[in-house]
Design a protein around this motif. Structure first.
Motif, PDB file in Angstrom:
ATOM      1  N   UNK E   2       0.865  -1.175   0.000  1.00  0.00           N
ATOM      2  CA  UNK E   2       0.000   0.000   0.000  1.00  0.00           C
ATOM      3  C   UNK E   2       0.894   1.213   0.000  1.00  0.00           C
ATOM      4  N   UNK E   3       0.791   2.021  -1.038  1.00  0.00           N
ATOM      5  CA  UNK E   3       1.648   3.197  -1.136  1.00  0.00           C
ATOM      6  C   UNK E   3       0.777   4.444  -1.179  1.00  0.00           C
ATOM      7  N   UNK E   4       1.184   5.429  -0.400  1.00  0.00           N
ATOM      8  CA  UNK E   4       0.402   6.673  -0.350  1.00  0.00           C
ATOM      9  C   UNK E   4       1.208   7.823  -0.940  1.00  0.00           C
ATOM     10  N   UNK E   5       0.552   8.556  -1.833  1.00  0.00           N
ATOM     11  CA  UNK E   5       1.214   9.681  -2.494  1.00  0.00           C
ATOM     12  C   UNK E   5       0.455  10.964  -2.164  1.00  0.00           C
ATOM     13  N   UNK E   6       1.191  11.981  -1.760  1.00  0.00           N
ATOM     14  CA  UNK E   6       0.571  13.275  -1.476  1.00  0.00           C
ATOM     15  C   UNK E   6       1.145  14.319  -2.432  1.00  0.00           C
ATOM     16  N   UNK E   7       0.275  15.040  -3.119  1.00  0.00           N
ATOM     17  CA  UNK E   7       0.728  16.119  -4.008  1.00  0.00           C
ATOM     18  C   UNK E   7       0.036  17.401  -3.569  1.00  0.00           C
ATOM     19  N   UNK E   8       0.802  18.464  -3.388  1.00  0.00           N
ATOM     20  CA  UNK E   8       0.155  19.707  -2.962  1.00  0.00           C
ATOM     21  C   UNK E   8       0.869  20.927  -3.533  1.00  0.00           C
ATOM     22  N   UNK E   9       0.068  21.972  -3.771  1.00  0.00           N
ATOM     23  CA  UNK E   9       0.591  23.225  -4.290  1.00  0.00           C
ATOM     24  C   UNK E   9      -0.522  24.237  -4.262  1.00  0.00           C
ATOM     25  N   UNK E  10      -0.567  25.125  -5.245  1.00  0.00           N
ATOM     26  CA  UNK E  10      -1.746  25.994  -5.290  1.00  0.00           C
ATOM     27  C   UNK E  10      -2.508  25.816  -6.602  1.00  0.00           C
ATOM     28  N   UNK E  11      -3.733  26.301  -6.590  1.00  0.00           N
ATOM     29  CA  UNK E  11      -4.622  26.116  -7.733  1.00  0.00           C
ATOM     30  C   UNK E  11      -3.978  26.640  -9.002  1.00  0.00           C
ATOM     31  N   UNK E  12      -4.134  25.907 -10.115  1.00  0.00           N
ATOM     32  CA  UNK E  12      -3.567  26.357 -11.371  1.00  0.00           C
ATOM     33  C   UNK E  12      -2.259  25.664 -11.718  1.00  0.00           C
ATOM     34  N   UNK E  13      -1.643  24.956 -10.760  1.00  0.00           N
ATOM     35  CA  UNK E  13      -0.378  24.263 -11.029  1.00  0.00           C
ATOM     36  C   UNK E  13      -0.593  22.856 -11.590  1.00  0.00           C
ATOM     37  N   UNK E  14      -1.842  22.421 -11.610  1.00  0.00           N
ATOM     38  CA  UNK E  14      -2.115  21.098 -12.166  1.00  0.00           C
ATOM     39  C   UNK E  14      -1.941  19.961 -11.173  1.00  0.00           C
ATOM     40  N   UNK E  15      -2.083  20.285  -9.901  1.00  0.00           N
ATOM     41  CA  UNK E  15      -1.945  19.281  -8.846  1.00  0.00           C
ATOM     42  C   UNK E  15      -2.966  18.158  -9.029  1.00  0.00           C
ATOM     43  N   UNK E  16      -4.235  18.563  -9.201  1.00  0.00           N
ATOM     44  CA  UNK E  16      -5.307  17.573  -9.277  1.00  0.00           C
ATOM     45  C   UNK E  16      -5.106  16.693 -10.516  1.00  0.00           C
ATOM     46  N   UNK E  17      -4.806  17.361 -11.637  1.00  0.00           N
ATOM     47  CA  UNK E  17      -4.650  16.604 -12.874  1.00  0.00           C
ATOM     48  C   UNK E  17      -3.528  15.571 -12.740  1.00  0.00           C
ATOM     49  N   UNK E  18      -2.431  15.969 -12.138  1.00  0.00           N
ATOM     50  CA  UNK E  18      -1.317  15.038 -11.961  1.00  0.00           C
ATOM     51  C   UNK E  18      -1.758  13.823 -11.155  1.00  0.00           C
ATOM     52  N   UNK E  19      -2.518  14.062 -10.099  1.00  0.00           N
ATOM     53  CA  UNK E  19      -2.956  12.948  -9.253  1.00  0.00           C
ATOM     54  C   UNK E  19      -3.916  12.037 -10.019  1.00  0.00           C
ATOM     55  N   UNK E  20      -4.767  12.628 -10.843  1.00  0.00           N
ATOM     56  CA  UNK E  20      -5.718  11.825 -11.619  1.00  0.00           C
ATOM     57  C   UNK E  20      -4.973  10.942 -12.618  1.00  0.00           C
ATOM     58  N   UNK E  21      -3.963  11.527 -13.267  1.00  0.00           N
ATOM     59  CA  UNK E  21      -3.204  10.762 -14.264  1.00  0.00           C
ATOM     60  C   UNK E  21      -2.496   9.586 -13.590  1.00  0.00           C
ATOM     61  N   UNK E  22      -1.931   9.855 -12.420  1.00  0.00           N
ATOM     62  CA  UNK E  22      -1.225   8.799 -11.709  1.00  0.00           C
ATOM     63  C   UNK E  22      -2.184   7.654 -11.346  1.00  0.00           C
TER      64      UNK E  22
END
Lengths: 387, 284, 395, 280, 188
Positions: E2-22
């Motif tokens: 079980x691996x947990x990945x956390x991605x964070x930044x501010x809106x507009x940097x593509x944080x959500x999209x990166x997580x969805x692609x992964x």
């Protein structure tokens, strides 16, 4: 039939999106809604898909109108759905009662967020459970389903339509912001492999005369939909078997309401759905539903690891409620724990079910975050020690 | 912890410093509206203690709530005017102002809007019309122009926008005006008039939402949207001479009505006095 | 000028308008008069059977005591208007029935979240939906408790007669003002339309409460803070220059919105619940009869309480050892009391005009070694003494 | 125009087992119902292609008496329900039979938004200035100074002009008559029924029991006399000043235009969607 | 696993999209299980943004990250807020230019493997578009962690990016792979 999304394979999508796709596959061809966080994604998906499958997606002026429009659409034969969250769900309460009283099959999705009032719009909660069951006025019954994963959100949406059609009743799909917004893999079956139910229609003119009569002895009247020449009259007033308003006759009212309540109650076995995990030899039970059940499974594993014989009952349907099953579990275990993302709601029903045969403890959590498995483990251990 | 705000901006005295910065996106027209409102209050020398600002739900409901330093009532979706009705009856001597958006006031709250106008209750409504539900992610609103793209009309809008100013004028308001965020000075003047007129007043402000509306309609930059407003604004005097076809897609700006009509709280208090007199209950 | 209801001029006015003595009136009217005596000076409503008489009485009487009656465009607007008025300092009320009560649910939650004292009267009629509009019922018991979304506490009171309606309305206002919480008065169409004798008291005999106001500017800064340890914040009214911010979103003690920090939400919602628990004594109220030596207990509420009492009296004549418990405050439910009773009896009967709602509440406090049975009736006709007596004999 | 005898209309269109109606003697709803049925009869429409929708109130009980599919809904929401019916089955014709409180008070928002969308329904509106069923409370249509049980000292609010409001919101066809305007009424309903898009025919209708009685007009004839006094034909009204029109109600045809209706637009929308997604 | 990945930044940097692609790469193209969740502020632009992806070879019970095994931070705020939540020995990728203040103490205590690079600048140099920073980072992340195959992430990127931008995004992704290889060889 062509679908606007891939079928017969898996996809990585949000819970909200899964609900929309499942609705399309369940045959839903009418959607009316109003924007609200965190349910808007359902609407947006419906807006994208509906025109392509010759269905209707329409944005109404408010949530009152949204549920009204889908009831109207259901009476002309369309499978219809709306989706909302707490504040909008509160606004739908009056017309939800209308759908119950007129036995109109519809599906209402409540993507729960943290309340009361506007509360924390983007964060999850399980604060509307009792509202879903008791929120409209007067004596009534309906069906409430609670998915815990995106796959379940998909499967239960199809089931919600099937139950609504089978029992001619509104069905609430009670999910939450967490499941609604999370993405997971969903296996979307081939449409041919999905079993679908369509409401029972009158076999002939004679049957159509009794839109609210128990003519088959199964408590569910066939539904003479509009536009077929039956000239049905439908009213939210107390009505007789023919649908004629009879507002001062106590006997008729009793008969009608009893049947509406009993058609759910007597078919409990068919409607209720649950899963168990390590429950057979359990000495401590956790009863959970929705997103929290996922933490509970892990908590059970962790408790077992520490030598506490824990087991889980995960409810997929919270109304009708299986009081008898809870009583049976209460006879087997010495304590039942109910972790909920609220300050105690389904807990009350579990307590009624347990009937004093086991201690029932609430593990509440509010503020928008799901219980961590550790929190459940800790709460269970603390209580187990104190005995 | 209150953040220190270093600013030479004169109107900052009207703002709740501990609540800043606002949650509005860069380029949002809400700031212009807040600025215009503060200027109107300043120019009229209204003591903020004599103000109650009421709002509903949505981005535009956040323009003054909680940022404007007055009594502020942030209510449920669509109901701001109904709440404000209670406030005005309880405090007939105060200025009650509703600042909220098009979806809030004319979508879900449309009924309260027309009924308050009918009663002609002395409330000033600043309706910020950005053609969209911004906060929930850009869904179609009853004000969205015909043919525009939104997340719930991905293949373009087929409904006609509600002509808010005209409906409210027809319903019986004392004062109705419409401007855009590109007409700041006229807007300030209209807000001033609206605050002084006795009776229901509506100032509709067409405002830019580059993120949710502009982006989907080929106007990513706020400036592009302002140019669009300026290019398509037609003064009401000129609009009267134009056909409906010519007016398609235009924004009619200016004052729609400015008239004296009996006001609700005055009539209500008059009635109470009459009743007291009739039953001999007056001040002896 | 905001009228609180206890000013000498107001007392004189009440004395002049409604001299002490016996009156003959409907339950709905008694609620309206109770409200006026409690200091209610703002009413917003919308016509609905069987609650319209409350609106009509308020429309007629309120202007006489310098109060405001307004009719809104719907029930949603009605409850919104009374919340707005309450923030200006007026004691406020609305009245409706099931369908209208369903519509008010969203803003009822708003009043709970913003701790706004208001009284909402639900004159229950037979549902679901439009049902039997002119008939009484007790079907909204759980709706009053759980009808709005999210986690919330609620206080609901149910009167058992016309005279009781007068006094319980006053109590509803007092609880609401003291605890800064909306109170639901669960009346019903039967009592609402029944005419009975009622004694109107001298206004001085009526104890009324007005909300706690901030003592100073400092206190006024925390409209939602527990500044004095009572869990009830003083209420800084609008128009006093306090610059109060009120929102239904999750908020800090200052009233400013914070919808992302779990701790802020937890603190707020927990306090909302705890303020009810802490002041339980101010809220709870019940009547009990023959509970000392009882073997069977009847628990009933609202309109079903009186036939229950009749049945208990008759059963006693027959030598059956039966007692009666009538919760007047139905939410929060006096569970401890019921738990205590349940240990001493072999059967509990719960007569009510629905298909079993209060009984579910009772069940939580009762072990299964005793008989628990509902006496249920729907259709708009109240339970008769005979119907209840038969059940008592049956156990 | 040949007028059928009223019993012919009654026998053809009413549900015999539901009669008599609940309407009080002197009530105007029966007349308006008859006009509507005559209009349908003259158009030769089948009973099976029309759905009647209503909300709550005296007028809203009408769909129970006519032998058509009928949906009697919750207070104020008839047009929202109708939206579902019409959009899911655009081939059905929808008549909403409504009262003034239902339409303009609690249902005001659905009213203006249904008009804005140009939903293809025909609203037959009974305006009797009061809430008849709940006992005569004032409505948003009650003229200033008139009494109701919730305005015992006379209404102090400004009333709505529903027809004008409908015009401002964008309706395709709007007309107003009193129940006394027999032929104009039937003709207007016929026009309205044939009109694609939103159409409204408003009738000033007597309610002697709940309204008239409290305003010194105890009988229907007195009310009709009063209507005659306060109504002005639209052609005449155009030449009158606002002061002269104070306290008057204008009758006649307010608007007659042909903007595309919502279901027509939606058909186009579906085609466009498929094209944009490369399906067609 | 079980691996947990956390991605964070501010809106507009593509944080959500990166997580969805992964998540998409893991589930649709690798046959693993994954749950992606997110939270963001009310503003559509400029607010704080955070996404989590839990990846496992068996069904995932608790769906949120408890102690992330991997983290990607694009802003100072994210770094400060979440650094101490990471698992001991976790791998951390940082946008160096946007995180000027580092907490060496915590980084050491948690024995983090930290890769700090001027990601936005590199993206801009590589593709001419700073927006492709998120995709570039994904490439780096996959090369470093091998949590999904390069083929899988490539397919998922192609599914998710707007039509017409495929080539430019692939370019960014490949640059990420390249950086990752270098980093593993400690050539950076």
């Amino acid at each position: 039939m062509r679908y606007p999304f891939p079928v017969g394979k898996s996809d990585f999508i949000q819970g909200d999106e899964a609900i929309a796709r499942a609705a399309i596959l369940a045959g839903c061809r009418f959607y009316a809604g109003y924007p609200i966080t965190p349910a808007s994604e359902i609407f947006e998906a419906m807006a994208l898909y509906m025109p392509l499958v010759d269905g209707v997606s329409i944005q109404m002026e408010d949530e009152l109108a949204s549920i009204a429009a889908i009831i109207g659409a259901s009476w002309v034969g369309a499978k219809a759905m709306t989706a909302t969250s707490g504040p909008g769900f509160s606004l739908m309460m009056e017309n939800l009662g209308y759908a119950i009283m007129t036995e109109t099959p519809i599906v209402v999705v409540d993507v729960q967020r943290s309340g009361p009032s506007t509360g924390q719009p983007t964060l999850a909660a399980q604060g509307d459970v009792m509202q879903a069951i008791w929120g409209t006025h007067g004596d009534h019954s309906l069906i409430v389903l609670t998915p815990a994963t995106v796959q379940e959100a998909f499967d239960m949406t199809i089931r919600a339509f099937n139950l609504a059609e089978k029992y001619r009743t509104p069905v609430i799909l009670l999910t939450d912001a967490e499941v609604g917004h999370m993405r997971e893999r969903v296996n979307i079956p081939n449409p041919e492999d999905i079993e679908l139910v369509y409401r029972k229609l009158p076999a002939n003119e004679e049957e159509a005369k009794y839109p609210f009569g128990d003519i088959h002895g199964d408590l569910i009247p066939p539904m003479p939909i509009f536009g077929k020449g039956y000239r049905t009259y439908v009213t939210g007033l107390t009505h007789d078997e023919k649908g004629r308003p009879k507002t001062v006759d106590a006997e008729i009212h009793h008969k009608l309401i009893e049947r509406i309540v009993n058609k759910i109650e007597k078919n409990k076995k068919d409607i209720i759905d649950y899963e168990t995990f390590e429950l057979d030899d359990a000495e401590v039970a956790i009863v959970s539903y929705g997103i929290v059940a996922r933490s509970a499974i892990r908590a059970v594993k962790m408790l077992r690891g520490e030598g506490i014989k824990a087991g889980l009952l995960k409810l997929n349907v919270v109304w009708p409620f299986d009081f008898e099953m809870i009583e049976k579990i209460a006879e087997q275990v010495h304590a039942i724990y109910v972790p909920e993302m609220n300050l105690g709601q389904l807990y009350h029903l579990v307590k009624e079910g347990a009937n004093g045969k086991a201690r029932v403890e609430l593990i509440p959590k509010i503020g928008g975050e799901v219980h961590t498995p550790q929190e459940i483990v800790k709460a269970v251990k603390r209580c187990e020690k104190c005995i | 912890m209150a953040k220190e705000i270093y600013t030479k901006y004169k109107m900052a005295k009207y703002l709740r410093k501990e609540a800043l910065p606002t949650a509005l996106c860069p380029g949002c027209g809400g700031g212009t509206v807040l600025n215009a409102f503060a200027n109107a209050i300043d120019q009229l020398k209204i003591d903020p203690k004599d103000l109650v600002v009421v709002s509903g739900i949505g981005c535009s409901a956040w323009i003054a709530s909680p940022y404007f330093l007055a009594d502020t009532l942030h209510t449920t979706h669509g109901r701001a005017i109904a709440f404000a009705t209670g406030v005005k009856v309880g405090l007939p001597d105060k200025k009650v102002v509703v600042i909220s958006g098009d979806g809030d006031l004319a979508g879900i709250g449309g009924n309260h809007l027309i009924h308050a106008a009918r009663r002609n209750i002395d409330i000033t409504v600043i309706l910020v019309n950005n053609f969209i539900y911004g906060m929930t992610g850009g869904q179609v609103a009853p004000t969205t122009p015909f043919g525009a793209k939104t997340t719930t009309t991905p293949y373009r809008n087929i409904e006609h926008p509600l002509n808010i100013a005209e409906v409210v004028a027809e319903a019986g308001a004392s004062y109705v005006a419409r401007w855009t965020t590109a007409h700041v000075y006229q807007l300030i003047e209209s807000i001033k008039k609206a605050l002084t007129v006795k009776g229901f007043s509506l100032v509709e402000v067409i405002s830019q939402c580059p993120v949710q509306f502009g982006r989907r309609n080929k106007m990513k930059e706020p400036a592009e949207m302002l140019r669009w407003f300026l290019k398509n604004s037609i003064p009401i005097s000129k609009a009267k001479k134009m056909s409906p076809e010519e007016l398609e897609g235009k924004f009619v700006i200016g004052e729609f009505v400015n008239r004296q009509r009996p006001e609700f709280t005055e009539e209500l208090n008059k009635l109470i006095d009459e009743v007291a007199e009739h039953f001999g209950l007056g001040d002896e | 000028m905001i009228i609180r209801g206890d000013e000498p001029e107001q007392i004189d006015l009440l004395k002049k308008l409604y001299p002490k003595g016996n009156y003959f009136m409907q339950g709905d009217e008694a609620i309206a008069y109770g409200a006026i005596f409690a200091g209610c000076r703002f009413y917003a409503g919308y016509p609905i059977t069987p609650a319209s008489e409350i609106a009509e009485t308020m429309a007629r009487e309120l202007p006489k005591v310098r109060g405001y009656y307004i009719q809104m465009e719907d029930e949603i607007g009605s409850i919104a208007a009374i919340i707005g008025a309450s923030w200006t300092g007026l004691k406020s009320m609305t009245a409706t029935s099931g369908p209208g009560f369903s519509l008010m649910q969203e803003n009822l939650g708003y009043a709970i979240m913003t701790e706004t004292p208001i009284v909402v009267v639900d004159v229950q009629r037979s549902g679901p939906s439009t049902g039997q509009a002119t008939k009484g019922a007790q079907g909204d018991f759980f709706q009053a408790r759980w009808g709005t979304h999210g986690d919330h506490p609620i206080v609901a009171i149910s009167p058992i007669s016309v005279e009781d309606s007068f006094w319980e309305t006053i109590r509803a206002f007092n609880i609401s003002e003291k605890l800064r919480i909306p109170v639901v008065l669960l009346a019903d169409g039967v009592i609402g339309h029944t005419r009975e004798q009622i004694r109107i008291p001298d206004p001085e005999e009526v104890e009324i409460v007005y909300r706690k106001l901030p003592k100073n500017e400092e206190e006024a800064k925390y409209p939602f803070g527990d500044v004095d340890g009572s869990l009830i914040p003083p209420m800084p009214l609008f128009g006093h220059g306090y610059f109060t911010h009120v929102t239904g979103s999750t908020h800090k003690e200052t009233g400013l919105r914070d919808v992302y920090t779990p701790e802020v939400h937890i603190k707020l919602v927990n306090r909302l619940h705890k303020k009810i628990e802490k002041h339980e004594k101010d809220i709870e109220k019940w009547e009990e009869y023959f509970t000392d030596d009882m073997e069977i207990l009847v628990i009933s509420w609202g309109v079903s309480a009186r036939p229950s009492l009749g049945a208990v009296l008759k059963a006693r004549e027959e030598g059956i050892k039966v007692g009666l418990f009538i919760p007047k405050t139905v939410h929060p439910f006096p569970g401890k009391k019921v738990k205590e009773f349940a240990k001493r009896v072999r059967a509990i009967l719960v007569p009510e005009m629905n298909l079993g709602q209060l009984i579910l509440e009772v069940q939580r406090y009762v072990n299964d070694d005793i008989i628990l049975k509902g006496v249920n009736k729907i259709g708009g006709v109240p339970l008769t003494v005979e119907e209840i007596l038969r059940e008592i004999r049956g156990v | 125009m040949y007028l059928k005898l009223s019993y012919e209309i009654r026998d053809k269109y009413l549900r015999k087992d539901m009669l008599p109606t609940i309407f009080c003697p002197g009530c105007g709803i029966g007349s308006v119902l008859q006009y509507t049925l005559r209009a349908i009869d003259e158009l030769g429409w089948s009973k099976d292609e029309v759905v009647w929708v209503s909300g709550i109130g005296c007028s809203s009980r009408v769909p129970g008496f006519v032998d058509f599919d009928g949906l009697h809904t919750t207070h104020g929401r008839a047009l929202a329900f109708a939206t579902g019916i019409k959009m899911a089955r655009p081939d059905l014709k929808v008549i909403a039979f409504m009262g003034d409180g239902d339409t303009a008070a609690i249902g005001g928002n659905h009213f203006i938004h249904a008009i804005r969308r140009n939903l293809d329904v025909t609203v037959i509106l009974i305006n009797n200035f009061t809430y008849g069923m709940t006992g005569g409370q004032v409505a948003p249509t009650t003229l200033k100074g008139l009494r109701g049980t919730t305005a015992p000292y006379g209404s102090f609010e400004n009333p709505f002009d529903i027809a004008e409001l409908a015009v401002a919101a964008g309706a395709n066809y709007v007309a107003r008559w009193t129940v006394f305007n027999y032929l104009q009424g039937i003709n207007s309903i016929k026009k309205a029924l044939q009109k694609k898009g939103f159409s409204l025919v408003e009738f000033l209708s007597p309610c002697p029991i709940s309204f008239g009685r409290r305003n010194r007009m105890k009988t229907a004839p007195e009310l009709i006399k009063w209507y005659n006094k306060i109504t002005v034909p639209i052609s005449k009204a155009k030449k009158m000043s606002p002061e002269e029109l104070e306290g008057k109600i204008i009758i006649g045809e307010f608007v007659d235009r042909d903007r595309p209706s919502l279901d027509e637009e939606y058909e186009e929308y579906k085609k466009r969607a498929k094209k944009m997604m490369g399906w067609e | 696993m079980r691996k947990e990945v956390l991605i964070s930044g501010f809106g507009g940097q593509g944080v959500i999209l990166a997580s969805v692609i992964l998540g998409r790469a893991a589930t649709v193209y690798e046959g693993l299980y994954a749950v992606q969740t997110q939270s963001y502020g009310p503003e559509s632009r400029g607010g704080a943004s955070r996404a989590e992806v839990v990846i496992s070879d068996e069904p995932i019970d608790y769906p949120k990250a408890l102690r992330p095994d991997y983290a990607i931070f694009f802003s100072q705020e994210a770094y400060q807020k979440y650094l101490s939540q990471l698992k001991e020995g976790a791998t951390l990728i940082l946008e160096k230019d946007l995180i000027p203040h580092r907490n060496e103490e915590v980084e050491k205590k948690l024995k983090l493997k930290v890769y700090a690079l001027p990601l936005t600048e590199i993206a801009e140099e590589t593709t001419g578009l700073s927006l492709t920073m998120n995709i570039l980072t994904l490439g780096l992340f996959v090369a470093l962690t091998k949590i999904v195959s390069r083929k899988a992430i490539e397919k998922a990127v192609l599914d998710a990016v707007p039509k017409g931008t495929e080539q430019i995004n692939l370019k960014a992704l490949y640059k990420g792979f390249e950086l990752g290889e270098k980093a593993l060889k400690e050539e950076l």
